[in-house]
Design an enzyme around this catalytic site. Structure first.
Site: not given
Ligand SMILES: NC(=O)c1ccc[n+]([C@@H]2O[C@H](COP(=O)([O-])OP(=O)(O)OC[C@H]3O[C@@H](n4cnc5c(N)ncnc54)[C@H](O)[C@@H]3O)[C@@H](O)[C@H]2O)c1
Length: 256
Positions: A61, A153, A157
């Protein structure tokens, strides 16, 4: 198979899903040994198995300081050190300034902001022992512009962007060979946001954009992010430090 990060050891948080999974697969294909961490043990183990001997999964975590100490210790024990950290895991929830409770605000900051602070803190300590370190922080376009329906959020960020700049400035001033950069995507087609489209009550532009052409213009694939992560992890980017890199197909530009 390539060799752009041959010999490097990379820790990737949130590697069980979406972008983190793609980062781990690509960095391993390019010669890195990868430590995948996530709260989702089953899915994380499955990705590590897919990669093979060059991968290790650790249940973690990112909001836990003890968890970070263990991740660094286990990585050093298994692979001898750490060269790259991809601070990628995060959580997302709806809420404007009017509807966000203090409880939701703190829940999101705990993971998305505290978790990244701890990652940077322990990575800098570990990377000082290595010749070239690179910390890659996943922020968002919302951390530059602000999105009304994602108040907590967006703020988390923006904290990541500020943290990135201070880590970069510190490492430069100390003459550490450690770089720290942030990535700012708009939409990425991952479970984090694609599930939002099913939520009919959501008060956000993500939901209004049902037009497939708009969605295509707005949403990239996880590989599009992993390609930049690979570049920032490699020594090809050795003079890039403290940069905020948008991957948004020009979303942040003015259009007339
Ligand atoms: N998907 C989008 O549109 C988007 C846009 C901008 C930025 N992001 C950023 O990209 C990154 C990846 O996001 P994603 O879209 O692949 O999301 P996702 O939800 O597919 O994957 C996120 C992963 O983080 C894990 N997680 C959550 N809380 C946790 C914790 N406390 N400790 C350890 N693991 C934890 C989850 O289990 C999951 O496997 C994130 O930082 C997100 O904010 C995503």
């Amino acid at each position: 198979m390539g060799s752009r990060v041959q010999g490097k050891v990379a820790v990737i948080t949130g590697a069980a899903s979406g972008v983190g999974k793609e980062d781990a697969l690509l960095l391993a294909r390019e010669g890195a040994r990868v430590v995948l961490t996530d709260v989702n043990e089953e899915a994380g183990q499955a990705v590590a198995r897919q990669i093979g001997d060059a991968a290790l999964f650790i249940k973690h975590d990112i909001a836990s300081e003890d968890g970070w100490k263990q991740v660094i210790a286990k990585t050093e024990e298994a692979f001898g050190g750490i060269d790259v950290l991809v601070n990628n895991a995060a959580i997302l929830a709806y809420g404007t300034i009017e509807t966000t409770t203090l409880e939701l605000w703190q829940k999101i900051q705990r993971v998305n902001s505290d978790g990244y602070f701890l990652g940077c803190k322990y990575a800098v300590e570990a990377m000082k022992k290595r010749p070239n370190g690179s910390i890659i922080n996943m922020s968002s376009i919302s951390g530059i512009g602000g999105v009304s329906s994602f108040c907590a959020y967006s703020a988390s960020k923006a904290a990541v962007a500020g943290l990135t700049r201070t880590v970069a400035a510190h490492c430069r001033a100390q003459l550490y060979k450690i770089r720290c950069n942030s990535i700012h995507p708009d939409g990425i087609a991952t479970p984090m946001v694609m599930n939002l489209h099913a939520d009919k009550s959501a008060p956000t532009a993500y939901i209004r954009e049902k037009d497939p052409k708009q969605l295509q213009a707005r949403f990239c694939q996880p590989q599009d992010i992993a390609n930049l992560v690979l570049f920032l992890a490699s020594d090809e980017s050795r003079f890039i430090n403290g940069a905020e890199m948008r991957i948004d197909n020009g979303y942040a530009m003015w259009a007339d």
